[in-house]
Scaffold this active site. Structure first.
Site, mmCIF file in Angstrom:
data_model
loop_
_atom_site.group_PDB
_atom_site.id
_atom_site.type_symbol
_atom_site.label_atom_id
_atom_site.label_comp_id
_atom_site.label_asym_id
_atom_site.label_seq_id
_atom_site.Cartn_x
_atom_site.Cartn_y
_atom_site.Cartn_z
ATOM 1 N N ALA A 169 1.520 3.790 0.486
ATOM 2 C CA ALA A 169 2.226 2.933 -0.462
ATOM 3 C C ALA A 169 1.748 1.490 -0.550
ATOM 4 O O ALA A 169 1.972 0.819 -1.553
ATOM 5 C CB ALA A 169 3.705 2.941 -0.131
ATOM 6 N N ALA A 170 1.094 0.976 0.499
ATOM 7 C CA ALA A 170 0.770 -0.459 0.505
ATOM 8 C C ALA A 170 -0.368 -0.782 -0.471
ATOM 9 O O ALA A 170 -1.255 0.039 -0.634
ATOM 10 C CB ALA A 170 0.370 -0.873 1.920
ATOM 11 N N CYS A 306 -8.377 5.631 -7.430
ATOM 12 C CA CYS A 306 -9.045 4.714 -8.343
ATOM 13 C C CYS A 306 -10.552 4.873 -8.158
ATOM 14 O O CYS A 306 -11.299 3.904 -8.133
ATOM 15 C CB CYS A 306 -8.574 3.281 -8.178
HETATM 16 C C1 LIG Z 1 -5.003 3.227 -2.749
HETATM 17 S S1 LIG Z 1 -4.196 2.350 -1.539
HETATM 18 C C2 LIG Z 1 -2.517 2.552 -2.035
HETATM 19 C C3 LIG Z 1 -2.089 1.632 -3.158
HETATM 20 C C4 LIG Z 1 -0.601 1.697 -3.389
HETATM 21 N N1 LIG Z 1 -0.171 3.022 -3.715
HETATM 22 C C5 LIG Z 1 -0.171 0.758 -4.517
HETATM 23 O O1 LIG Z 1 0.013 1.168 -5.622
HETATM 24 O O2 LIG Z 1 0.011 -0.444 -4.237
HETATM 25 C C6 LIG Z 1 -4.292 3.457 -0.191
HETATM 26 C C7 LIG Z 1 -3.448 3.114 1.011
HETATM 27 O O3 LIG Z 1 -3.508 4.217 1.880
HETATM 28 C C8 LIG Z 1 -3.350 3.745 3.197
HETATM 29 N N2 LIG Z 1 -3.814 4.837 4.095
HETATM 30 C C9 LIG Z 1 -5.064 5.163 4.473
HETATM 31 N N3 LIG Z 1 -5.050 6.258 5.235
HETATM 32 C C10 LIG Z 1 -3.754 6.636 5.329
HETATM 33 C C11 LIG Z 1 -3.088 7.685 6.008
HETATM 34 N N4 LIG Z 1 -3.757 8.587 6.724
HETATM 35 N N5 LIG Z 1 -1.741 7.742 5.922
HETATM 36 C C12 LIG Z 1 -1.049 6.824 5.206
HETATM 37 N N6 LIG Z 1 -1.629 5.822 4.553
HETATM 38 C C13 LIG Z 1 -2.956 5.731 4.609
HETATM 39 C C14 LIG Z 1 -4.169 2.477 3.215
HETATM 40 O O4 LIG Z 1 -3.730 1.623 4.251
HETATM 41 C C15 LIG Z 1 -3.901 1.920 1.821
HETATM 42 O O5 LIG Z 1 -2.858 0.985 1.886
#
Ligand SMILES: C[S@@+](CC[C@H](N)C(=O)[O-])C[C@H]1O[C@@H](n2cnc3c(N)ncnc32)[C@H](O)[C@@H]1O
Length: 687
Positions: A169-170, A306
């Site tokens: 989500a971050a 993306c």
């Molecule tokens: C594409 S970004 C998400 C953008 C977010 N959905 C938004 O709209 O603001 C991908 C996120 O996945 C997290 N991430 C990477 N591997 C992950 C995992 N195994 N489990 C959960 N989160 C993960 C990263 O820290 C990153 O924040």
């Protein structure tokens, strides 16, 4: 979204070159990238040059008005009016295209300005608009968000009763959109909620800031590896047949190579290589797989990246459709977003070796969509909408761990910690490092206070999670000593479920009191031993001082503006009706004398004792405006509101006024009386 540029490194480079951008930032060429994507036929015939030209140009500015609040429509009207005046803006002798509404965004609430930051800086009109956007975004009434990033939450068609999981989500832009949809019934606290998860502990704190802007009691931020999210329950562990809780909607916006974001993440031009997609494919597949276990039968899941690379997109979906053996189907997205220009997903793609040799791959892939940058001036994006039609075949019928069986929980946690470490290596997302660190500094737990952690009245919860230790979430017990005073002073109803109020410290005197929705509380108390909660609830009450009664304030607690919209319907005492002019007065002056208000408000204030008050405005017939509720303080001779400056500007704007005309009130109108502030928050309390 995707992989971001490391601003810290970029800034260092900048300072070395005296403000000039490093050469590689300007160099928007990558031979391997061109070879790869030309061969994949991702771009319709004859459009390659336009595609590349678009990828090399900066992204336009896109923003949307936050829906769900009583003043969203009013702000939208204000924006329509302001933007309609920008039809003749010229920069460097060239006329700019007028801002326009995104044709596919519901209610026309999203706008695009086809100008980049440097163009905006050159025009006074656009600069003014830009400042307005910054201030409204900070206050939560608008959101700056890339157009393509708005697509996944819309496809989920969220209803207020939905339980939603955002797996990755971050920094939280899509979480914010889901929250708005959960609140679309206005003031009512929604039955549903959203759990916003991210593996990266630092990014969870960044997300907390994003989510806080929206002032909702229906969101919790959690920190876990999405691949290994544990099963969740809504019943306590001692219930005999504890059934696993499933989510109605899941967002699976996975970590990706981010090569659809080339327009803003310029370093990708230099770093792009075929290997990054291969490295990510397995993580993406496993996150999606866990998502399909956690979504309910009949529920929806959106998978998005993306990236334009088929290895991260169609290949993941094709493999999943095969693995799911008919229990998952792809849905057509076109009816939900008419007006959005898309191209169908690929049915055939080629896998390229590091030496640029190609191997053909083909899968029978049903409908996915791709968004190409040159079709409507956006970033590149991939999205697939899935519906679960039956339990997925690999889903073991999980037996809920018995209350006494801590080993099962411990084992699961150990597994997920190991998975987290592995995934951390793969994910190199390091956006806004400085920012995140700053936020984290504010939120670090006082390590000396260790003895307090994990204590839930008599129950000791032992967390074995990574990252900073969080203070416990302590919900009010049935006989909570703070409640009778708050209830009688504010006139709260007998049926208000005060056990959904919580604080973050078990110190004897509660400082800040937060509220979580009833359903979210149920989720938290039944799962806090299996997942790390970072943040939860909105701030409703703040303790004033230990001797507030002696000072004649009548109550030890004051209200917070951030919780007003939620708590206001339950407050029956201390309400003061304000006229439009009264509102403008209190928003534009610091401590106006009560005699400065309309007769009705003045009379009511005179008969109200010192302490917190609720200031209410309802538009009168013929008045253009929307209802407004502010938290205030009745002092000895004056009345003030506790509304942050940015938000004041917002409210004044919807009244058609501007904050700070430079003149300010006449000296004789300024009351120097000070009103009490809530006690200092401890760092760990600042949720
Ligand atoms: C594409 S970004 C998400 C953008 C977010 N959905 C938004 O709209 O603001 C991908 C996120 O996945 C997290 N991430 C990477 N591997 C992950 C995992 N195994 N489990 C959960 N989160 C993960 C990263 O820290 C990153 O924040």
């Amino acid at each position: 979204m995707g992989r971001r540029r490391n601003r810290h490194v970029q800034n260092q480079n900048n300072s070395k070159s005296w403000g000039k951008k490093p050469e590689w930032i300007e160099d928007k060429n990558c031979e391997q990238y061109e070879v790869f994507y030309k061969e994949q036929n991702v771009v319709p015939e004859g459009e390659w040059d336009k595609f590349l030209e678009s990828m090399r140009s900066p992204l336009p500015v896109v923003f949307r008005v936050t829906s769900g609040s009583s003043h969203a429509e009013q702000l939208h009207k204000f924006m329509r009016n302001s933007l309609s005046k920008l039809t003749n803006v010229e920069v460097d002798g060239q006329k700019l295209e007028a801002p326009f509404q995104l044709p596919w965004y519901p209610g026309g609430m999203a706008w695009q300005i086809n100008a980049n930051r440097s163009t905006i800086r050159k025009s006074d009109e656009l600069k003014k608009l830009h400042n307005l956007l910054i201030s409204e975004t900070e206050g939560g009434s608008m959101s700056r968000q890339e157009a393509v990033s708005m697509i996944p939450p819309l496809l989920l068609e969220i209803q207020p009763h939905h339980k939603v999981l955002d797996m990755c989500a971050a920094p939280g832009s899509k979480t914010a959109q889901v929250l708005e949809a959960l609140h679309k019934d206005g003031e009512k606290i929604p039955e549903g909620f959203i759990i916003a998860n991210d593996l990266n502990n630092k990014r969870c704190y960044l997300m907390m800031h994003q989510v806080k802007r929206l002032q909702s009691a229906s969101v919790a931020v959690v920190n876990h590896n999405a691949i290994a999210l544990p099963p969740f329950y809504l019943d306590p562990p001692d219930v005999k047949h504890r059934t696993e809780m499933k989510f109605d909607r899941i967002l699976c916006d996975v970590p990706c190579s981010g090569d659809g974001t080339l327009r803003k993440n310029l370093d990708i031009w230099k770093k792009w290589n075929v290997a990054s997609a291969f490295n990510l494919h397995s993580t993406q597949f496993r996150i999606l797989k866990r998502g399909l276990e956690l979504v309910t039968v009949g529920g929806r899941l959106v998978y998005s990246t993306c990236s334009l690379n088929p290895v991260e997109n169609e290949a993941v979906i094709a493999e999943m459709i095969k693995t799911a053996q008919g229990t998952v189907r792809l849905l057509d997205t076109a009816p939900t977003l008419p007006g959005l220009k898309t191209v169908p997903g690929l049915h055939k793609w080629k896998v390229m070796s590091k030496e640029s040799e190609f191997y053909s791959s083909y899968d029978d892939v049903p409908e996915n969509i791709r968004i190409l940058p040159h079709h409507q001036n956006t970033g590149g994006f991939f999205v697939a909408l899935l519906e679960k039609t039956a339990d997925v075949p690999w889903q073991k019928k999980r037996k809920a761990p018995e209350s006494s069986n801590h080993e099962v929980v411990e084992k699961k946690l150990k597994e997920s910690e190991d998975d987290s470490k592995q995934s951390e290596i793969i994910d190199k997302t390091d956006e806004d490092d400085k920012n995140i660190e700053a936020i984290n500094d504010d939120s670090k737990t006082d390590e000396k206070d260790e003895s307090k952690k994990g204590v839930h009245k008599n129950k000791v919860v032992t967390h074995k999670f990574q990252g900073y230790k969080e203070d416990p979430f302590l919900f009010f017990e049935k006989d909570d000593e703070a409640w009778p005073q708050i209830k009688s002073f504010f006139g709260m109803p007998d049926d208000f479920d005060y056990t959904t109020l919580l604080c973050r410290s078990d110190a004897e005197k509660k400082r800040n009191i937060y509220l979580a929705s009833g359903s979210l509380k149920r989720f938290v108390v039944n799962n806090e031993d299996r997942i790390k909660f970072i943040n939860l609830g909105i701030k409703i009450f703040g303790r004033i001082s230990s001797n507030s009664q002696q000072q004649g304030f009548g109550c030890d607690y004051r209200l917070y503006q951030e919780g007003m919209a939620t708590i206001f319907p339950f407050i029956k005492n201390r309400r003061i009706s304000f006229s439009r002019l009264d509102m403008i007065t209190i928003l534009s002056q610091e401590n106006p004398y009560i005699s400065k208000f309309s007769d009705v408000a003045h009379e009511k204030l005179k008969e109200t004792s010192m302490g917190p008050v609720v200031l209410i405005y309802e538009p009168q017939p013929g008045e253009d405006g929307c209802p407004l509720v502010l938290c205030g303080w009745r002092g000895k001779t004056s009345c003030r509101t506790y509304v942050p400056k940015l938000e004041r500007g917002h409210y004044l704007r919807i009244f058609g006024e501007e904050l700070g005309d430079g003149k300010g009130p006449a000296p004789e109108d300024i009351c120097v009386e000070s009103s009490p502030q809530p006690q200092e928050e401890t760092k760990q309390e600042a949720v």
